[in-house]
Design a protein around this motif. Structure first.
Motif, PDB file in Angstrom:
ATOM      1  N   PHE A 277       8.514  -6.715  -8.040  1.00 51.50           N
ATOM      2  CA  PHE A 277       8.825  -5.861  -9.187  1.00 51.50           C
ATOM      3  C   PHE A 277       8.257  -4.484  -8.904  1.00 51.50           C
ATOM      4  N   GLN A 278       9.041  -3.466  -9.238  1.00 52.76           N
ATOM      5  CA  GLN A 278       8.536  -2.105  -9.021  1.00 52.76           C
ATOM      6  C   GLN A 278       8.779  -1.222 -10.230  1.00 52.76           C
ATOM      7  N   ARG A 279       7.731  -0.521 -10.590  1.00 53.50           N
ATOM      8  CA  ARG A 279       7.891   0.528 -11.598  1.00 53.50           C
ATOM      9  C   ARG A 279       8.107   1.815 -10.801  1.00 53.50           C
TER      10      ARG A 279
ATOM     11  N   HIS B 221      18.857  -7.509   4.726  1.00 56.51           N
ATOM     12  CA  HIS B 221      18.807  -6.399   3.768  1.00 56.51           C
ATOM     13  C   HIS B 221      18.171  -6.922   2.491  1.00 56.51           C
ATOM     14  N   MET B 222      17.701  -6.026   1.650  1.00 61.15           N
ATOM     15  CA  MET B 222      17.095  -6.475   0.402  1.00 61.15           C
ATOM     16  C   MET B 222      18.180  -6.906  -0.580  1.00 61.15           C
ATOM     17  N   THR B 223      17.777  -7.733  -1.531  1.00 62.15           N
ATOM     18  CA  THR B 223      18.712  -8.162  -2.579  1.00 62.15           C
ATOM     19  C   THR B 223      18.130  -7.754  -3.925  1.00 62.15           C
TER      20      THR B 223
ATOM     21  N   TYR C 153      13.447  -7.062  -6.797  1.00 53.31           N
ATOM     22  CA  TYR C 153      14.108  -7.480  -5.557  1.00 53.31           C
ATOM     23  C   TYR C 153      13.668  -8.900  -5.221  1.00 53.31           C
ATOM     24  N   VAL C 154      14.509  -9.597  -4.497  1.00 48.56           N
ATOM     25  CA  VAL C 154      14.079 -10.854  -3.905  1.00 48.56           C
ATOM     26  C   VAL C 154      12.976 -10.526  -2.896  1.00 48.56           C
ATOM     27  N   PHE C 155      11.917 -11.297  -2.881  1.00 45.10           N
ATOM     28  CA  PHE C 155      10.841 -11.096  -1.906  1.00 45.10           C
ATOM     29  C   PHE C 155      11.346 -11.557  -0.535  1.00 45.10           C
ATOM     30  N   VAL C 156      11.198 -10.719   0.466  1.00 46.82           N
ATOM     31  CA  VAL C 156      11.641 -11.099   1.816  1.00 46.82           C
ATOM     32  C   VAL C 156      10.564 -12.002   2.420  1.00 46.82           C
ATOM     33  N   GLU C 157      10.897 -13.272   2.570  1.00 52.23           N
ATOM     34  CA  GLU C 157       9.908 -14.265   3.026  1.00 52.23           C
ATOM     35  C   GLU C 157       9.842 -14.325   4.555  1.00 52.23           C
TER      36      GLU C 157
ATOM     37  N   ILE D 237       5.927   3.021   9.082  1.00 57.40           N
ATOM     38  CA  ILE D 237       5.964   1.679   9.642  1.00 57.40           C
ATOM     39  C   ILE D 237       5.831   0.586   8.578  1.00 57.40           C
ATOM     40  N   ASN D 238       5.179   0.878   7.452  1.00 55.01           N
ATOM     41  CA  ASN D 238       5.124  -0.195   6.443  1.00 55.01           C
ATOM     42  C   ASN D 238       6.376  -0.258   5.563  1.00 55.01           C
ATOM     43  N   ASN D 239       7.424   0.446   5.990  1.00 55.98           N
ATOM     44  CA  ASN D 239       8.702   0.330   5.278  1.00 55.98           C
ATOM     45  C   ASN D 239       9.734  -0.461   6.073  1.00 55.98           C
ATOM     46  N   VAL D 240       9.272  -1.242   7.043  1.00 52.60           N
ATOM     47  CA  VAL D 240      10.174  -2.160   7.756  1.00 52.60           C
ATOM     48  C   VAL D 240       9.433  -3.483   7.923  1.00 52.60           C
TER      49      VAL D 240
ATOM     50  N   SER E 287       0.824  -1.215   0.000  1.00 50.43           N
ATOM     51  CA  SER E 287       0.000   0.000   0.000  1.00 50.43           C
ATOM     52  C   SER E 287       0.853   1.258   0.000  1.00 50.43           C
ATOM     53  N   GLY E 288       1.996   1.189  -0.709  1.00 48.53           N
ATOM     54  CA  GLY E 288       2.844   2.379  -0.838  1.00 48.53           C
ATOM     55  C   GLY E 288       2.116   3.466  -1.619  1.00 48.53           C
ATOM     56  N   HIS E 289       2.473   4.725  -1.329  1.00 49.64           N
ATOM     57  CA  HIS E 289       1.794   5.846  -1.989  1.00 49.64           C
ATOM     58  C   HIS E 289       2.486   6.294  -3.277  1.00 49.64           C
ATOM     59  N   ILE E 290       3.640   5.697  -3.604  1.00 46.38           N
ATOM     60  CA  ILE E 290       4.453   6.307  -4.659  1.00 46.38           C
ATOM     61  C   ILE E 290       4.684   5.401  -5.871  1.00 46.38           C
ATOM     62  N   ASN E 291       5.318   4.272  -5.654  1.00 42.27           N
ATOM     63  CA  ASN E 291       5.677   3.406  -6.789  1.00 42.27           C
ATOM     64  C   ASN E 291       4.553   2.421  -7.097  1.00 42.27           C
ATOM     65  N   ASP E 292       4.652   1.752  -8.272  1.00 48.52           N
ATOM     66  CA  ASP E 292       3.732   0.645  -8.558  1.00 48.52           C
ATOM     67  C   ASP E 292       4.473  -0.640  -8.220  1.00 48.52           C
TER      68      ASP E 292
ATOM     69  N   ARG F 278       6.617  -9.564   7.601  1.00 48.37           N
ATOM     70  CA  ARG F 278       5.497  -8.770   7.084  1.00 48.37           C
ATOM     71  C   ARG F 278       5.576  -7.317   7.545  1.00 48.37           C
ATOM     72  N   THR F 279       4.806  -6.504   6.848  1.00 46.21           N
ATOM     73  CA  THR F 279       4.723  -5.098   7.257  1.00 46.21           C
ATOM     74  C   THR F 279       3.361  -4.861   7.917  1.00 46.21           C
ATOM     75  N   TYR F 280       3.257  -3.766   8.630  1.00 42.41           N
ATOM     76  CA  TYR F 280       1.998  -3.384   9.293  1.00 42.41           C
ATOM     77  C   TYR F 280       1.620  -1.978   8.857  1.00 42.41           C
TER      78      TYR F 280
ATOM     79  N   ILE G  62      13.017  -1.624   4.181  1.00 42.28           N
ATOM     80  CA  ILE G  62      12.752  -1.597   2.729  1.00 42.28           C
ATOM     81  C   ILE G  62      12.468  -0.159   2.263  1.00 42.28           C
ATOM     82  N   ASP G  63      12.081  -0.006   1.008  1.00 47.49           N
ATOM     83  CA  ASP G  63      11.743   1.294   0.420  1.00 47.49           C
ATOM     84  C   ASP G  63      12.907   2.287   0.538  1.00 47.49           C
ATOM     85  N   LEU G  64      13.943   2.026  -0.230  1.00 49.16           N
ATOM     86  CA  LEU G  64      15.199   2.766  -0.065  1.00 49.16           C
ATOM     87  C   LEU G  64      15.346   3.967  -1.004  1.00 49.16           C
TER      88      LEU G  64
HETATM   89  P1  ADP Z   1       6.386   2.696  -2.102  1.00 53.13           P
HETATM   90  O1  ADP Z   1       7.598   3.532  -2.367  1.00 53.13           O
HETATM   91  O2  ADP Z   1       5.311   2.898  -3.082  1.00 53.13           O
HETATM   92  O3  ADP Z   1       5.933   2.875  -0.701  1.00 53.13           O
HETATM   93  P2  ADP Z   1       7.615   0.199  -1.239  1.00 53.13           P
HETATM   94  O4  ADP Z   1       9.022  -0.005  -1.723  1.00 53.13           O
HETATM   95  O5  ADP Z   1       7.455   0.606   0.162  1.00 53.13           O
HETATM   96  O6  ADP Z   1       6.858   1.165  -2.253  1.00 53.13           O
HETATM   97  O7  ADP Z   1       6.836  -1.175  -1.471  1.00 53.13           O
HETATM   98  C1  ADP Z   1       5.450  -1.293  -1.215  1.00 53.13           C
HETATM   99  C2  ADP Z   1       5.155  -2.493  -0.325  1.00 53.13           C
HETATM  100  O8  ADP Z   1       5.630  -3.690  -0.982  1.00 53.13           O
HETATM  101  C3  ADP Z   1       5.866  -2.486   1.024  1.00 53.13           C
HETATM  102  O9  ADP Z   1       5.140  -1.776   1.990  1.00 53.13           O
HETATM  103  C4  ADP Z   1       5.958  -3.982   1.333  1.00 53.13           C
HETATM  104  O10 ADP Z   1       4.758  -4.458   1.888  1.00 53.13           O
HETATM  105  C5  ADP Z   1       6.146  -4.623  -0.038  1.00 53.13           C
HETATM  106  N1  ADP Z   1       7.568  -4.891  -0.357  1.00 53.13           N
HETATM  107  C6  ADP Z   1       8.443  -4.063  -0.979  1.00 53.13           C
HETATM  108  N2  ADP Z   1       9.651  -4.655  -1.147  1.00 53.13           N
HETATM  109  C7  ADP Z   1       9.537  -5.916  -0.621  1.00 53.13           C
HETATM  110  C8  ADP Z   1      10.426  -7.051  -0.513  1.00 53.13           C
HETATM  111  N3  ADP Z   1      11.669  -7.009  -0.997  1.00 53.13           N
HETATM  112  N4  ADP Z   1       9.951  -8.180   0.063  1.00 53.13           N
HETATM  113  C9  ADP Z   1       8.664  -8.238   0.528  1.00 53.13           C
HETATM  114  N5  ADP Z   1       7.774  -7.218   0.452  1.00 53.13           N
HETATM  115  C10 ADP Z   1       8.203  -6.064  -0.114  1.00 53.13           C
END
Ligand code: ADP
Ligand code: GN1
Ligand code: MG
Length: 363
Positions: free
Chosen positions: A50-52, A87-89, A111-115, A220-223, A29-34, A118-120, A236-238
């Protein structure tokens, strides 16, 4: 499949993933990227993000990716490479580039999905706040040893509150959508707090607070927290990692972790700053930063929560007046709703600032 998903389908083959692309769906639910979660068959891992990149907002995607690459390789050196979830890969394009530029001029990264983590959107317990703040603090401490040139400023003056305030003032004058009349109360709220706006920038300019590398979007949803143990796993979200001051990061943690409600809650009676959560945030952050904060930084921890909350409220208000051009919105008045929550939080912090000061002193 929507058109957006098809785009992932089309760009996935350019990335050095191996295996067969199966599907992708919008994620988070990020406000910026897809952002999309993509599944693969026969690849080293099944899930990838994947992010645009939003290049209307991030005007120099190549430089932004240069920052991220430097930051992630530094963290990999400290944490150890490979399967670390710390860290992300980043996944490279097969050509070796750290992004893919598609034929429409869109920048994609994977990026590799961090398994297992979760975020809140709203934290449930003080322990989660402690873990999140420790992870962000640790991130800051690890980046203190990043050598080489200063990182690029991906968005100049990102946390320059006086500039954000000026932009709001100009937008009120211009009032392009004729919305200022609906937001009179919020506009007055900001104007009556004009005197606190420059404080952090002044401390930065005087050198009382040092410039370091900060995350700048410690929402908080960026960790990510471990699903089983609750530990802070990965920041995350660097996109906004760049030179800043520690209190930008701590302030935004207070805003989003300390809040008792979602950022866009419509029932304002639910919105307040939770003192027990603040206490845990301060403890976690001081633990994570490992004694690197000076006295001025510590004394201003509660204040930074108030100012950064006001600043983000100012940004939501500006975007509302401009016609919702920056933050993604899902309903009419969404940015104004978000702004109202921020200002309710500012008031709640104002009422509790003294107690918050005592808590920091007690840490
Ligand atoms: P935005 O800049 O739009 O906020 P983010 O980089 O925060 O985009 O990504 C949006 C959401 O995608 C994050 O809040 C998280 O839930 C999920 N996410 C992003 N990167 C990862 C990752 N590497 N592994 C797992 N979930 C991720
Ligand atoms: C944006 O990207 P996201 O959703 O994590 C914004 C932050 C704001 C936040 C408010 C690059 O963060 O600065 O604080 O929304 N990011 C950018 O929710 O502007
Ligand atoms: Mg985000």
């Amino acid at each position: 499949m929507t058109e957006k998903n098809l785009r992932v389908d089309q760009v996935a083959p350019y990335f050095d993933i191996g295996g067969v692309f199966i599907s992708a769906r919008p994620y988070g639910s990020g406000h910026i990227n897809d952002t999309f979660l993509a599944e693969f068959d026969g690849a080293p891992r099944r899930r990838y993000i994947f992010q645009r990149i939003n290049h209307r907002i991030f005007k120099m995607p190549e430089k932004l990716m240069e920052n991220i690459e430097r930051v992630l390789s530094h963290l990999a050196k400290i944490d150890g490479n490979g399967s670390s979830r710390r860290h992300m890969t980043l996944i490279r394009e097969k050509s070796g580039a750290n992004f893919h530029l598609d034929k429409d001029g869109n920048y994609w990264r994977a990026y590799v999905f961090v398994e297992g983590a979760r975020t809140y959107e709203v934290l449930e317990t003080p322990r989660q706040a402690y873990e999140a703040a420790k992870a962000f603090g640790r991130f800051q401490r690890q980046l203190a040893s990043l050598g080489g040139e200063r990182l690029h400023e991906t968005i100049p003056d990102f946390h320059n509150t006086p500039k954000r305030f000026d932009t709001l003032r100009k937008m009120i004058e211009k009032d392009p959508c004729n919305r200022a009349k609906i937001a009179r109360e919020q506009i007055d709220f900001v104007m009556s707090r004009a005197q606190i706006v420059p404080r952090l920038e002044e401390l930065r300019r005087k050198g009382a607070i040092p410039e370091i590398i900060t995350h700048n979007d410690t929402k908080i949803n960026n960790v990510m927290l471990d699903e089983d143990t609750g530990e802070g796993v990965c920041v995350i979200d660097l996109d906004t990692v760049m030179p800043g001051i520690s209190l930008y990061d701590f302030g935004d943690m207070v805003r989003t972790s300390g809040a008792s409600s979602a950022e866009d809650e419509r029932d304002l009676s639910k919105v307040r700053m939770r003192l027990d959560v603040f206490d845990s945030l301060a403890k976690g952050y001081l633990e994570g930063t490992g004694g690197s904060l000076n006295k001025v930084e510590m004394q201003n921890m509660p204040f930074s929560g108030k100012l950064i909350t006001l600043e983000i409220g100012i940004r939501f208000l500006t975007d509302f007046l401009e016609g919702d051009v920056y933050f993604k919105t899902k309903r009419e008045g969404h940015n104004l709703d978000r702004c109202k929550v921020q200002f309710k939080l500012v008031e709640s912090i104002e009422r509790q600032e003294e107690q918050m000061m005592k808590m920091v002193a007690g840490c």
